[in-house]
Design a protein around this motif. Sequence first.
Motif, PDB file in Angstrom:
ATOM      1  N   LEU A  58       4.817  30.469 103.621  1.00  0.00           N
ATOM      2  CA  LEU A  58       3.860  31.361 102.959  1.00  0.00           C
ATOM      3  C   LEU A  58       4.599  32.432 102.158  1.00  0.00           C
ATOM      4  O   LEU A  58       4.228  32.769 101.030  1.00  0.00           O
ATOM      5  N   LEU A  59       5.673  32.915 102.742  1.00  0.00           N
ATOM      6  CA  LEU A  59       6.474  33.951 102.084  1.00  0.00           C
ATOM      7  C   LEU A  59       7.037  33.422 100.767  1.00  0.00           C
ATOM      8  O   LEU A  59       7.020  34.093  99.735  1.00  0.00           O
ATOM      9  N   MET A  60       7.543  32.194 100.821  1.00  0.00           N
ATOM     10  CA  MET A  60       8.107  31.580  99.609  1.00  0.00           C
ATOM     11  C   MET A  60       7.016  31.327  98.579  1.00  0.00           C
ATOM     12  O   MET A  60       7.211  31.498  97.386  1.00  0.00           O
ATOM     13  N   ALA A  73       4.490  33.084  98.153  1.00  0.00           N
ATOM     14  CA  ALA A  73       4.165  34.363  97.525  1.00  0.00           C
ATOM     15  C   ALA A  73       5.058  34.599  96.320  1.00  0.00           C
ATOM     16  O   ALA A  73       4.590  34.965  95.235  1.00  0.00           O
ATOM     17  N   LEU A  74       6.355  34.343  96.503  1.00  0.00           N
ATOM     18  CA  LEU A  74       7.290  34.572  95.408  1.00  0.00           C
ATOM     19  C   LEU A  74       6.983  33.636  94.239  1.00  0.00           C
ATOM     20  O   LEU A  74       6.918  34.052  93.079  1.00  0.00           O
ATOM     21  N   GLY A 118       4.153  32.311  93.730  1.00  0.00           N
ATOM     22  CA  GLY A 118       2.846  32.730  93.220  1.00  0.00           C
ATOM     23  C   GLY A 118       2.973  33.847  92.202  1.00  0.00           C
ATOM     24  O   GLY A 118       2.247  33.881  91.202  1.00  0.00           O
ATOM     25  N   VAL A 119       3.901  34.771  92.448  1.00  0.00           N
ATOM     26  CA  VAL A 119       4.106  35.871  91.498  1.00  0.00           C
ATOM     27  C   VAL A 119       4.490  35.296  90.130  1.00  0.00           C
ATOM     28  O   VAL A 119       3.871  35.618  89.108  1.00  0.00           O
ATOM     29  N   SER A 131       1.506  33.181  88.592  1.00  0.00           N
ATOM     30  CA  SER A 131       0.351  33.966  88.149  1.00  0.00           C
ATOM     31  C   SER A 131       0.705  34.807  86.926  1.00  0.00           C
ATOM     32  O   SER A 131      -0.104  34.949  86.009  1.00  0.00           O
ATOM     33  N   LEU A 132       1.931  35.337  86.896  1.00  0.00           N
ATOM     34  CA  LEU A 132       2.338  36.123  85.722  1.00  0.00           C
ATOM     35  C   LEU A 132       2.462  35.222  84.490  1.00  0.00           C
ATOM     36  O   LEU A 132       2.074  35.609  83.383  1.00  0.00           O
ATOM     37  N   GLY A 153      -1.179  34.309  83.480  1.00  0.00           N
ATOM     38  CA  GLY A 153      -1.881  35.470  82.943  1.00  0.00           C
ATOM     39  C   GLY A 153      -1.300  35.929  81.606  1.00  0.00           C
ATOM     40  O   GLY A 153      -2.013  36.460  80.753  1.00  0.00           O
ATOM     41  N   VAL A 204       0.488  41.502  81.210  1.00  0.00           N
ATOM     42  CA  VAL A 204       0.968  40.570  82.229  1.00  0.00           C
ATOM     43  C   VAL A 204       2.253  39.898  81.760  1.00  0.00           C
ATOM     44  O   VAL A 204       3.186  39.678  82.545  1.00  0.00           O
ATOM     45  N   GLY A 222       4.980  41.978  82.453  1.00  0.00           N
ATOM     46  CA  GLY A 222       5.301  41.849  83.875  1.00  0.00           C
ATOM     47  C   GLY A 222       6.217  40.670  84.129  1.00  0.00           C
ATOM     48  O   GLY A 222       7.173  40.765  84.909  1.00  0.00           O
ATOM     49  N   LEU A 256       9.690  41.550  83.083  1.00  0.00           N
ATOM     50  CA  LEU A 256      10.311  42.424  84.086  1.00  0.00           C
ATOM     51  C   LEU A 256      10.733  41.627  85.312  1.00  0.00           C
ATOM     52  O   LEU A 256      11.815  41.830  85.864  1.00  0.00           O
ATOM     53  N   PHE A 257       9.859  40.684  85.718  1.00  0.00           N
ATOM     54  CA  PHE A 257      10.187  39.882  86.890  1.00  0.00           C
ATOM     55  C   PHE A 257      11.474  39.092  86.654  1.00  0.00           C
ATOM     56  O   PHE A 257      12.359  39.066  87.503  1.00  0.00           O
ATOM     57  N   PHE A 283      14.684  39.696  88.779  1.00  0.00           N
ATOM     58  CA  PHE A 283      15.072  38.569  89.624  1.00  0.00           C
ATOM     59  C   PHE A 283      16.530  38.208  89.373  1.00  0.00           C
ATOM     60  O   PHE A 283      17.292  37.989  90.309  1.00  0.00           O
TER      61      PHE A 283
END
Lengths: 315, 280
Positions: free
Chosen positions: A31-33, A35-36, A38-39, A42-43, A46, A289, A292, A295-296, A300
């Motif tokens: 789930l943690l992975m 999330a990353l 997913g960021v 989604s960016l 979007g 977005v 964003g 920036l990510f 990263f």
Amino acid sequence: MASLFSTGTVTERQGAGETLFRFACAAAATLLMTALAGVVVSLAIGGWPAFRAFGPGFLFTATWNPVTEIYGAAGPIVGTIVTAGIALLFALPLALGVAIFLVEFCPATLAPPVAVAIELLAGIPSIVYGMWGLFVLAPWFAEHIQLPIALSTTPGSWADAFFSGTPNGANIFTASLVLAVMILPYMAAVFRELFLTVPAQVREAAYGLGCTPLEVVRSITIPSVKRSMIGVIMLGLGRALGETMAVTFIIGNAHAMPRSLFDGGSTIASTIANEFTEATGVLHEASLVALGLILFLMTFAVLALARFLLQGSER
Amino acid sequence: MQSRAAQRKLANGIFVGLCGLATAIALAFLVAILWTLISKGLSGIGATLFTIDQPAPGSKGGLRNAIVGSLIMCGMGMAAALVIGILAGTWLAEYAVGTKAGAIVRFLNDVLLSAPSILIGLFVYELLVAPFQGFSGYAGAVALAFVATPIVVRTTEDILLLQPAALREAGMALGAGRALVIRRIVWRAARTGLLTGGLLGFARISGETAPLLFTSLGNQFYNANPSQPMASLPTTIFQFALSAYDEWQNLAWAGALLIAVAVLVVNIIGRILARESHLS
């Protein structure tokens, strides 16, 4: 209760529990992975309308105009890199000095409390640093530094090109200073931990040969943790690049390409924080977005490099 | 030779002086910030801060709605972060030691640990706010959970790896399976350290502003229902500090002092517990 639902022998039941627990642990890690991932996804989704509308030019245009719906990221990108760079320039020597002082020179009774104080201050929320920057640093800077410089430089000179700007203290330079003050305790704390990993025997051997403390630091301590030190610098840089609130308060929030150090500007994070909830249209929101995502990718890359360099130095 | 020794001594003296000066400068900045915080915030701390909601511009009031909102969202976020973080940290320390998957997860967790929190806010916006057409306390709590989880994972892994192997072997020798040993013996032995991770995570998220800006949005009224937009201390402080009203600015300073003190206290408790459990 358990016996109501369970069938089979004790070992079988325990085996089922084993698998279930192991599965739960692995699921949490997954789930943690997700999330990353997913960021990023989604960016990317979007921000897609902005990339489609402006193409690669999005990265190189400094226009940011919600009225004509033309958006370019160059202003915030440059602002982000410049503020983080200047912040690092100020924070790095100070943080190194603090860490070396605490590890090598500080009287043994004084070092622990100072170290703890610095670590605790690293945990103070960034909004506090931002308010200090806006209400204390900016007015002081405007009155004592910016105004005298503005009055003494001739228009058109090189100094004017560097230091021109509205003398209200809210500019790229003061934002960098607040960032520097913010990452300073953090970097000092990590540097200190790093220097403490250098075995005492090695340092004492050098002292035994008659080295002065400066020589021990220069020829023993620093070379033996050089790689990790670059990692710590990258960590500080990553923090400065992505910091939002401390900068949003004080950078002046102008979207154009900054013309001088004392000119108002913006960073990616401050632009998103300021405008996202008030975005005027689909393209405006998508452009934010997309910022964003940029920036990510920037953070990263920096943080991944930092962690790569720091591997093995911890634990 | 004498002059060379003198030179070395001089260089060393300058170096020591510069390091001491750096420390003095750093401490001076930090004292200046704390002084500003206390001198501007202390006068606003009082009973009304906790009992009255935020005022209209130009009138007096407190921060009750923001404090309640912050507590609700941080509580929910922290609960989720503890469950996910402890399980994932346990996976790293117990099941994935030496594996490639473990190394990757650990690496990405470390990156997530220092990723800009405003991007977490954007992510949760795209994930929960945009599809369901509404800012909510739940969205804010999810964003905070994402910020806190990597911290809990990291501390959990560290503290579990500190537990002696003999402890696990003793459990196994009694016939307990791996999961049973972890839950009943290792977790129990490490509970202070696990709590530390929770406290550090809580300290971190209680001051986070950026991830809440476009998830919980903020709310000028009292609201304890997380399905609605919810006020929080950091976002209210942000709004008030940038306003033109003296009363609002004073409340912002009082709120900032409140958060800073809370964060410091939680961090200090976490530190004391960490020392007890030998976590560095």
